[in-house]
Write an enzyme that holds these catalytic residues in place. Sequence first.
Site, PDB file in Angstrom:
ATOM      1  N   ARG A 169     178.602 121.139  13.394  1.00  0.00           N
ATOM      2  CA  ARG A 169     177.357 120.748  12.741  1.00  0.00           C
ATOM      3  C   ARG A 169     176.218 121.724  13.080  1.00  0.00           C
ATOM      4  O   ARG A 169     175.362 122.043  12.262  1.00  0.00           O
ATOM      5  CB  ARG A 169     176.972 119.338  13.206  1.00  0.00           C
ATOM      6  CG  ARG A 169     175.750 118.755  12.556  1.00  0.00           C
ATOM      7  CD  ARG A 169     176.057 118.217  11.184  1.00  0.00           C
ATOM      8  NE  ARG A 169     174.877 117.788  10.447  1.00  0.00           N
ATOM      9  CZ  ARG A 169     174.874 117.586   9.139  1.00  0.00           C
ATOM     10  NH1 ARG A 169     175.959 117.762   8.432  1.00  0.00           N
ATOM     11  NH2 ARG A 169     173.782 117.202   8.523  1.00  0.00           N
ATOM     12  N   ASP A 226     180.887 115.561  13.594  1.00  0.00           N
ATOM     13  CA  ASP A 226     181.547 114.261  13.570  1.00  0.00           C
ATOM     14  C   ASP A 226     181.700 113.718  12.161  1.00  0.00           C
ATOM     15  O   ASP A 226     180.770 113.794  11.354  1.00  0.00           O
ATOM     16  CB  ASP A 226     180.716 113.262  14.381  1.00  0.00           C
ATOM     17  CG  ASP A 226     181.144 113.236  15.835  1.00  0.00           C
ATOM     18  OD1 ASP A 226     182.230 113.761  16.139  1.00  0.00           O
ATOM     19  OD2 ASP A 226     180.397 112.682  16.648  1.00  0.00           O
ATOM     20  N   ASP A 284     173.406 108.181  18.995  1.00  0.00           N
ATOM     21  CA  ASP A 284     174.539 108.762  19.726  1.00  0.00           C
ATOM     22  C   ASP A 284     174.917 107.954  20.961  1.00  0.00           C
ATOM     23  O   ASP A 284     175.947 108.216  21.586  1.00  0.00           O
ATOM     24  CB  ASP A 284     174.223 110.218  20.121  1.00  0.00           C
ATOM     25  CG  ASP A 284     174.049 111.099  18.895  1.00  0.00           C
ATOM     26  OD1 ASP A 284     174.423 110.649  17.795  1.00  0.00           O
ATOM     27  OD2 ASP A 284     173.523 112.217  19.029  1.00  0.00           O
TER      28      ASP A 284
END
Length: 434
Positions: free
Chosen positions: A97, A121, A319
């Site tokens: 990312r 992810d 997160d």
Amino acid sequence: MASFEVIGGHPLKGEIVPQGAKNEALQILCAVLLTPEAVTISNIPDIRDVNKLIELLRDMGVKVGKLASDTYRFQADAVNLDYLDTPEFIAQAGALRGSVMILGPMLTRFGKCQLPKPGGDKIGRRPMDTHFLGLEKLGGKLTLEGTDFYRIKADNGLTGAYMMLDEASVTGTANILMAAALAQGTTTIYNAACEPYLQQLCKMLVRMGAKINGIGSNLLTIEGVQSLGGTEHRMLPDMIEIGSFIGLAAMTGSEITIKDCQIPELGIIPDTFRKLGIKLEFRGDDIHIPAQDHYEIATYLDGSILTVSDHTWPGFTPDLLSIVLVVATQAKGTVLIHQKMFESRLFFVDKLIDMGAQVILCDPHRATVIGLDQRQKLRGISMTSPDIRAGVALLIAALSAEGRSVIENVEQIDRGYQYIDQRLTALGAKIRRL
Ligand SMILES: CC(=O)N[C@H]1[C@@H](OP(=O)(O)OP(=O)(O)OC[C@H]2O[C@@H](n3ccc(=O)[nH]c3=O)[C@H](O)[C@@H]2O)O[C@H](CO)[C@@H](O)[C@@H]1O
Ligand SMILES: C=C(OP(=O)(O)O)C(=O)O
């Protein structure tokens, strides 16, 4: 695919030093592209995503020198723009990312950039719109090839503009901020993300010669400058790792001291774990978690069930919700976990249910956890790590469980946690990498 074999049920004890922050490192490393001068960065975590980004920068022509195990010197004085046309670049940039944040620096310094849909992810939709809306406001011309390859150009350079972001995207704000730093004139970014890692990026850019006002707020004003110079930068400790260690200590009934946490930068993270009944002591800049047999989830003042949900900074980071969820499975009481930002991040609860946890997945965004209050331990099973934070949540569950667990696909965990098996083994955990 590597796996961890975990023998659970052994309390841990000792001190642990958090690594440098993964998500700060990804921003800061991309910022080295803004200057031909040398930038020295320390406290860089030795993790897969960061190492992949360093490799990508090196292959783009950035000179990379390793000065110590966590310190590198970068010099982007001969960037090879042709490398961006190669299949190797596309494969590398698509694998994480963080690569998305080369867009702003490359566009503003070299007038063009291109990128495949970034990796990271698989936790639901991860739109790139905010990045391009902002870069287009500054004069970038975007061409889409299909839905997963972006080319952006600014033949006459970028010009500052006022913009109200459609959402406070973390990496989107970083991209637009870096682009604006070298644009002509003044840029105003309203609804900017303002988490500590972005503040760190702003401070680094200021040391490089950028003119930025409003650091730490959601209203950033950037007066573009002609060029930026070299600097030195040190990464904050990783707040997601710190939160993960707090959860680990509570769930395994362990006494752990997390060293040098830069506590003022943790926002509401410590208090959120306190709402689960976890005792935390601040000892100077360390966080000490005493061994606790039980911890009890708070209710609201009117006695109703607590919700822990994510929000952009200064709200609670998405997160850490997987960690909060797993820790709640052994608390006394009930909590609703509401993951608003990502829609595929809670499916790992199936594995916790297999381990004996009492969790109801209400819908893709919400799960109700009914804590077992340590009356019934989870049992070890075989499972696969679906994403980086669920992976660590499952590791914590396995360390607290009775018996043997095997966690496959620990490359997901290695993306963001440095030598996690060795560091936890040093605290007494029984983990073997297979
Ligand atoms: C490399 C990196 O730094 N990754 C982090 C970064 O990803 P990243 O920068 O990709 O995440 P964004 O902040 O862009 O958005 C995350 C998700 O939240 C949604 N959203 C975002 C802002 C908002 O106001 N409303 C909203 O609904 C977005 O549509 C998206 O689905 O920030 C995320 C959100 O903290 C973290 O989970 C990631 O670990
Ligand atoms: C979602 C995360 O990372 P990434 O954005 O790199 O996929 C994370 O760090 O939790």
